[in-house]
Design an enzyme around this catalytic site. Structure first.
Site, PDB file in Angstrom:
ATOM      1  N   LYS A 155       0.398  -1.114  -0.112  1.00  0.00           N
ATOM      2  CA  LYS A 155      -0.339   0.068  -0.635  1.00  0.00           C
ATOM      3  C   LYS A 155       0.524   0.903   0.194  1.00  0.00           C
ATOM      4  O   LYS A 155       0.232   2.601  -0.859  1.00  0.00           O
ATOM      5  CB  LYS A 155      -1.073   0.194   0.911  1.00  0.00           C
ATOM      6  CG  LYS A 155      -2.228  -1.487   0.782  1.00  0.00           C
ATOM      7  CD  LYS A 155      -3.411  -1.274   1.666  1.00  0.00           C
ATOM      8  CE  LYS A 155      -4.305  -2.218   1.818  1.00  0.00           C
ATOM      9  NZ  LYS A 155      -3.360  -3.646   1.768  1.00  0.00           N
TER      10      LYS A 155
HETATM   11  C1  LIG Z   1      -4.552  -3.900   0.596  1.00  0.00           C
HETATM   12  C2  LIG Z   1      -3.502  -5.739   0.294  1.00  0.00           C
HETATM   13  C3  LIG Z   1      -4.226  -6.779  -1.076  1.00  0.00           C
HETATM   14  C4  LIG Z   1      -5.013  -6.537  -1.012  1.00  0.00           C
HETATM   15  O1  LIG Z   1      -5.033  -6.163  -2.701  1.00  0.00           O
HETATM   16  P1  LIG Z   1      -6.200  -5.037  -3.244  1.00  0.00           P
HETATM   17  O2  LIG Z   1      -6.183  -3.830  -3.765  1.00  0.00           O
HETATM   18  O3  LIG Z   1      -7.049  -4.961  -2.266  1.00  0.00           O
HETATM   19  O4  LIG Z   1      -6.842  -6.327  -4.138  1.00  0.00           O
HETATM   20  C5  LIG Z   1      -2.803  -7.634  -0.584  1.00  0.00           C
HETATM   21  N1  LIG Z   1      -2.078  -8.114   0.133  1.00  0.00           N
HETATM   22  C6  LIG Z   1      -1.408  -7.589   1.216  1.00  0.00           C
HETATM   23  C7  LIG Z   1      -0.329  -7.707   1.234  1.00  0.00           C
HETATM   24  C8  LIG Z   1      -1.765  -6.082   1.009  1.00  0.00           C
HETATM   25  O5  LIG Z   1      -1.851  -5.146   2.141  1.00  0.00           O
END
Ligand SMILES: *Cc1c(COP(=O)(O)O)cnc(C)c1O
Length: 483
Positions: free
Chosen positions: A106
């Site tokens: 993120k």
């Molecule tokens: C947020 C997240 C995801 C999922 O991503 P999306 O964009 O919500 O599909 C997968 N793995 C981790 C570690 C995340 O923090």
């Protein structure tokens, strides 16, 4: 390029306004047909920040001097200048998205979003301060805090469930410095916390109070657009390595929750990148697997807590954008979303289902298979992956293709040290920090600097409140930020 609501063509917004608003006024998501005249070949020759500048300018044309915004967001903030390295592992490639300031994927989006929000604020002539409110189940909170820390014109309050995040995640948040950040624990679970934040948004703030509420949630187009970049970067790396010739298709396997990450891959493809299939990988919460197989999205099912918690989701918000991009029919999308709210499910048309099958493959696995995968890949390839990446790897193993396969890796193994150490047969006694350091001793895989120094950092945030106090808390903070 103008954005509109997925549910109503008449609700239009420029890209800067869409970033400032987050959600369209009717609850739809802002979408636009991706640019088709994008010069893929010249972009593939640039370095990562150059790619980011070109791609973000194409998707968000309102923003002038995107190059400066990109540099402010990323330069010197990630472990490597290329931001998202591509690592060959056992015949496939792992795209490491977790080399940012908080070791979570993120970071890629939440480093950029604050720059976009402040630039949009200036462009739209908004003098109000932007107050970001976020409820977090772990990763988003810290990445948002790091992204917004000391960004002029913004403040951020992060709420987390007091006993609902891991020890490492909690320490990451309560040690966050910055004059414009506040972190507050809520007695309750994540749902309580999130409901509290939604109520504050619904109640709104008084006009002319000098503050505008906003969210760092993944439905904001300003969070989606930066994620398109690493698909280009991965392809450019495969070109450089001689693994593909220009125009060859590459498949991407994506550990999916809210569908933001994988949707960015679809946008990359619509802008001309030679993407073959996008493979949607889920854990035991397999609502997307069922949807992509049958065309019926049905949220009426048990919710499982898994060892890949960032994918524990029953309503995958960004899917709505995909439905619009494949149909460009807002009445159809609005109908599906109404049915989801009223009945808990919807079924897409046959023609839409065949379009989905042309672009996406799918698969899922449970916790036992996730653990087994981490252990096996460590043993055979000497590559240590986290639980989310392992879900995608497992799904990739069951997926047949002749194209090169890139597996997206969304978190550092050290963010989920107990599950990872246990998967490779280590002793998981003691605190989570003990486990983290033991995992490092056993594997020799370096702990990223931000996690390694975490245990010793001072605690800066001690607020703990009941769920009913959240609104009053925000009001008090708005009156008196420092007390
Ligand atoms: C947020 C997240 C995801 C999922 O991503 P999306 O964009 O919500 O599909 C997968 N793995 C981790 C570690 C995340 O923090």
């Amino acid at each position: 390029m103008e954005y509109q609501s997925t549910r109503d063509k008449k609700l239009r917004a420029g890209s800067a306004e869409a970033v400032l608003r987050g959600l369209a006024p009717d609850g739809g998501l802002y979408v636009a047909r991706p640019p088709v005249d994008f010069d893929v070949h010249s972009v593939l020759r640039l370095d990562t920040l150059g790619m980011a500048e070109k791609i973000l300018s194409a998707l968000l044309p309102d923003f002038r001097d995107m190059g400066a915004l990109v540099r402010r967001a990323y330069a010197g903030k990630f472990e490597t200048e290329e931001l998202t390295p591509l690592v060959p592992v056992g015949g496939r490639y792992v795209l490491e998205l977790f080399r940012g300031p908080t070791s979570a994927f993120k970071d890629v989006a939440l480093s950029m979003l604050p720059q976009l929000i402040t630039a949009a604020r200036e462009r739209e002539g908004v003098t109000d301060e932007i107050l970001i409110l976020t409820a977090t189940s772990g990763d988003t909170g810290k990445a948002a805090l790091a992204g917004f820390c000391d960004v002029p014109g913004t403040k951020i309050i992060v709420f987390y469930p007091e006993n609902g995040v891991s020890e490492v995640q909690k320490k990451q948040m309560i040690s966050q410095a910055g004059a414009n950040v506040r972190v507050c624990a809520v007695r309750g679970n994540f749902d309580d916390t999130q409901t509290g934040v939604k109520e504050i948004f619904a109640a709104g703030v008084k006009e002319n109070c000098g503050v505008r509420l906003s969210s760092a949630n993944s439905i904001n187009i300003g969070r989606l657009a930066p994620q398109v970049v690493y698909y280009y970067k991965a392809y450019a790396d495969l070109l450089k390595a001689g693994r593909v010739a220009c125009g060859d298709k590459v498949d991407f396997v994506v550990p999916t929750g809210n569908f933001g990450d994988i949707l960015a891959g679809y946008l990359a493809k619509r802008m001309g990148l030679p993407v073959g299939k996008l493979v949607c990988a889920s854990n035991r919460n397999d609502v997307l697997t069922d949807f992509l197989r049958t065309g019926t999205y049905d949220r009426r099912r048990p919710f499982y807590k898994t060892i890949s918690p960032s994918m524990d989701i029953l309503v995958s918000s960004n899917l709505e954008r995909l439905l619009w991009l494949l149909t460009e029919n807002e009445d159809e999308v609005a109908g599906y979303m109404r049915s989801l709210t009223e009945n808990g499910c919807y079924t897409v048309s046959d023609s839409l289902l065949s379009k989905l099958h042309a672009e996406f493959a799918y698969g899922c696995c449970d916790d036992a298979q996730t653990m087994e995968t981490i252990g096996k890949v460590w043993k055979t390839e000497h590559y240590l992956m986290d639980t989310h990446t392992a879900v995608a790897w497992r799904v990739a193993e069951g997926y047949q293709t002749d194209a090169p396969v890139v597996v997206l890796s969304t978190a550092s193994p050290y963010k989920f040290p107990t599950a990872v150490l246990s998967a490779i047969g280590g002793d998981t006694s003691g605190t989570e920090f003990d486990v983290m350091f033991r995992l490092n001793e056993l594997t020799g895989v370096p702990v990223s600097p931000n996690l390694a120094r975490l245990q010793k950092l001072p605690i800066l945030h001690r607020d703990v409140i009941d769920r009913e106090e959240m609104q009053a808390y925000v009001q008090r903070r708005m009156r008196q930020w420092d007390e």
